[in-house]
Motif scaffolding. Sequence first.
Motif, PDB file in Angstrom:
ATOM      1  N   PHE A   1       0.838  -1.196   0.000  1.00 34.04           N
ATOM      2  CA  PHE A   1       0.000   0.000   0.000  1.00 34.04           C
ATOM      3  C   PHE A   1       0.870   1.242   0.000  1.00 34.04           C
ATOM      4  N   PHE A   2       0.366   2.299  -0.603  1.00 36.59           N
ATOM      5  CA  PHE A   2       1.096   3.549  -0.681  1.00 36.59           C
ATOM      6  C   PHE A   2       0.106   4.703  -0.676  1.00 36.59           C
ATOM      7  N   LYS A   3       0.612   5.890  -0.414  1.00 35.22           N
ATOM      8  CA  LYS A   3      -0.236   7.087  -0.342  1.00 35.22           C
ATOM      9  C   LYS A   3      -0.583   7.584  -1.741  1.00 35.22           C
ATOM     10  N   ALA A   4      -1.836   7.982  -1.910  1.00 39.52           N
ATOM     11  CA  ALA A   4      -2.285   8.505  -3.203  1.00 39.52           C
ATOM     12  C   ALA A   4      -3.422   9.499  -2.994  1.00 39.52           C
ATOM     13  N   LEU A   5      -3.575  10.403  -3.944  1.00 43.08           N
ATOM     14  CA  LEU A   5      -4.720  11.305  -3.979  1.00 43.08           C
ATOM     15  C   LEU A   5      -5.719  10.702  -4.961  1.00 43.08           C
ATOM     16  N   ARG A   6      -6.952  10.460  -4.507  1.00 37.72           N
ATOM     17  CA  ARG A   6      -7.928   9.768  -5.347  1.00 37.72           C
ATOM     18  C   ARG A   6      -9.168  10.627  -5.557  1.00 37.72           C
ATOM     19  N   ILE A   7      -9.644  10.642  -6.807  1.00 37.34           N
ATOM     20  CA  ILE A   7     -10.891  11.315  -7.153  1.00 37.34           C
ATOM     21  C   ILE A   7     -11.948  10.248  -7.401  1.00 37.34           C
ATOM     22  N   ASP A   8     -13.080  10.371  -6.707  1.00 36.31           N
ATOM     23  CA  ASP A   8     -14.198   9.451  -6.891  1.00 36.31           C
ATOM     24  C   ASP A   8     -15.415  10.207  -7.419  1.00 36.31           C
ATOM     25  N   LYS A   9     -16.195   9.520  -8.233  1.00 39.88           N
ATOM     26  CA  LYS A   9     -17.439  10.093  -8.746  1.00 39.88           C
ATOM     27  C   LYS A   9     -18.504  10.033  -7.661  1.00 39.88           C
ATOM     28  N   THR A  10     -19.268  11.112  -7.517  1.00 37.77           N
ATOM     29  CA  THR A  10     -20.372  11.152  -6.559  1.00 37.77           C
ATOM     30  C   THR A  10     -21.653  11.578  -7.268  1.00 37.77           C
ATOM     31  N   GLU A  11     -22.760  11.531  -6.551  1.00 35.27           N
ATOM     32  CA  GLU A  11     -24.037  11.925  -7.153  1.00 35.27           C
ATOM     33  C   GLU A  11     -24.066  13.403  -7.508  1.00 35.27           C
ATOM     34  N   THR A  12     -23.299  14.198  -6.792  1.00 36.49           N
ATOM     35  CA  THR A  12     -23.297  15.646  -7.031  1.00 36.49           C
ATOM     36  C   THR A  12     -22.063  16.145  -7.772  1.00 36.49           C
ATOM     37  N   GLY A  13     -21.195  15.258  -8.144  1.00 38.39           N
ATOM     38  CA  GLY A  13     -19.968  15.675  -8.822  1.00 38.39           C
ATOM     39  C   GLY A  13     -18.833  14.721  -8.548  1.00 38.39           C
ATOM     40  N   GLN A  14     -17.875  15.154  -7.729  1.00 38.81           N
ATOM     41  CA  GLN A  14     -16.747  14.292  -7.405  1.00 38.81           C
ATOM     42  C   GLN A  14     -16.216  14.629  -6.027  1.00 38.81           C
ATOM     43  N   ALA A  15     -15.499  13.674  -5.439  1.00 40.62           N
ATOM     44  CA  ALA A  15     -14.863  13.853  -4.133  1.00 40.62           C
ATOM     45  C   ALA A  15     -13.389  13.535  -4.271  1.00 40.62           C
ATOM     46  N   VAL A  16     -12.556  14.305  -3.570  1.00 40.14           N
ATOM     47  CA  VAL A  16     -11.107  14.134  -3.642  1.00 40.14           C
ATOM     48  C   VAL A  16     -10.571  13.933  -2.229  1.00 40.14           C
ATOM     49  N   GLU A  17      -9.757  12.893  -2.042  1.00 37.57           N
ATOM     50  CA  GLU A  17      -9.188  12.648  -0.722  1.00 37.57           C
ATOM     51  C   GLU A  17      -7.883  11.892  -0.847  1.00 37.57           C
ATOM     52  N   ILE A  18      -7.058  12.011   0.193  1.00 36.62           N
ATOM     53  CA  ILE A  18      -5.817  11.246   0.281  1.00 36.62           C
ATOM     54  C   ILE A  18      -6.162   9.893   0.876  1.00 36.62           C
ATOM     55  N   VAL A  19      -5.720   8.815   0.201  1.00 36.46           N
ATOM     56  CA  VAL A  19      -6.084   7.458   0.605  1.00 36.46           C
ATOM     57  C   VAL A  19      -4.835   6.568   0.628  1.00 36.46           C
ATOM     58  N   SER A  20      -5.023   5.380   1.163  1.00 36.57           N
ATOM     59  CA  SER A  20      -4.032   4.313   1.066  1.00 36.57           C
ATOM     60  C   SER A  20      -4.426   3.464  -0.135  1.00 36.57           C
ATOM     61  N   PHE A  21      -3.563   3.391  -1.124  1.00 33.50           N
ATOM     62  CA  PHE A  21      -3.880   2.745  -2.396  1.00 33.50           C
ATOM     63  C   PHE A  21      -3.088   1.443  -2.505  1.00 33.50           C
ATOM     64  N   ALA A  22      -3.715   0.406  -3.035  1.00 35.52           N
ATOM     65  CA  ALA A  22      -3.063  -0.905  -3.136  1.00 35.52           C
ATOM     66  C   ALA A  22      -2.354  -1.066  -4.470  1.00 35.52           C
ATOM     67  N   ASP A  23      -1.216  -1.707  -4.430  1.00 32.09           N
ATOM     68  CA  ASP A  23      -0.428  -1.927  -5.634  1.00 32.09           C
ATOM     69  C   ASP A  23      -1.235  -2.651  -6.713  1.00 32.09           C
TER      70      ASP A  23
END
Length: 329
Positions: free
Chosen positions: A4-26
């Motif tokens: 796992f490593f640190k990443a900034l992730r954008i997810d689609k939402t009902e109202t647009g999008q959400a952006v957060e720092i997450v733990s991302f899997a290889d």
Amino acid sequence: MSEFFKALRIDKTETGQAVEIVSFADHELMDGNVTVRVTHSTVNYKDGLAITGKSPVVRRFPMIPGIDFAGVVEASADPEFKPGDRVVLNGWGLGETHLGAYAQRARVKGDWLIPLPACFSPAQAMAIGTAGYTAMLSLIALERFGLEPSQGPAIVTGASGGVGSIAIAILAKTGWTVIASTGRLDESAYLKELGATDVIDRAQLSTPGRPLGKELYAAGIDSVGSHTLANVLAQTKGLGAVAACGLAQGMDLPTSVAPFILRGVALIGINSVTASKARRVDAWDRLARDLDPAKLEALTTTIGFDEIIPTAHAILDGTIRGRVVVEIG
């Protein structure tokens, strides 16, 4: 088990999008034959659009944004690269259709990478980034058209931004008289330090103008588009050319055929995203020769991973000067 490593992730939402720092899997990384430990990235105008969602830059969700990175190869099935090689990547859909640079690891196609020029550190490469690389592609295009400094001055629009700042520096280094157009006249001293001879208010160009104006410029590098580009074309000398590489004001171009058929002016489009490897290497070689490292340092700010999101908003607000380097860590 996946790392796992640190990443900034954008997810689609009902109202647009959400952006957060997450733990991302290889194992969540996309296909590619080269895995890179990302050490540095940057924040471009397009990154700002992607993170804020103000333009549909992101075309796949979830997405790790970031269109540029510099880093070190960890694993490679591409014969051109081996573990330990320092590399740089600009474009190729990174952060748009392919998981991007705002992560501690990236998996990409080897064809998208070029070796990091020995004269640049990874941080310097990202101080240049897509903005500087695009500015150099623009200068090379003007030279290939046959233009040279003796024919008259060059205008740079969006001068305080990333493309504009580096365009001024490399044009001045190669002998051009540079006119800088900016909406931030309080940055005039900074722009002159980069090499601009004169600074004009963008208001002179940003509103509807005449089909033809006084012939003022032999060449131009425009990152703004819309009325600004139309007015630059109208004020370009006969047989001059303008390299268009951005749309900060807008994607429209409210002009006429007059500059083209009455003065022989050329409009040259600059596509930095999918330029051939040969053109990429050529542009980076020219940057190594024609970009003063001291000027690069003067136009660069460095931030940490946690500052990416607010910086993305700031770059769209027009409050960022020059270039921003992100230390991925």
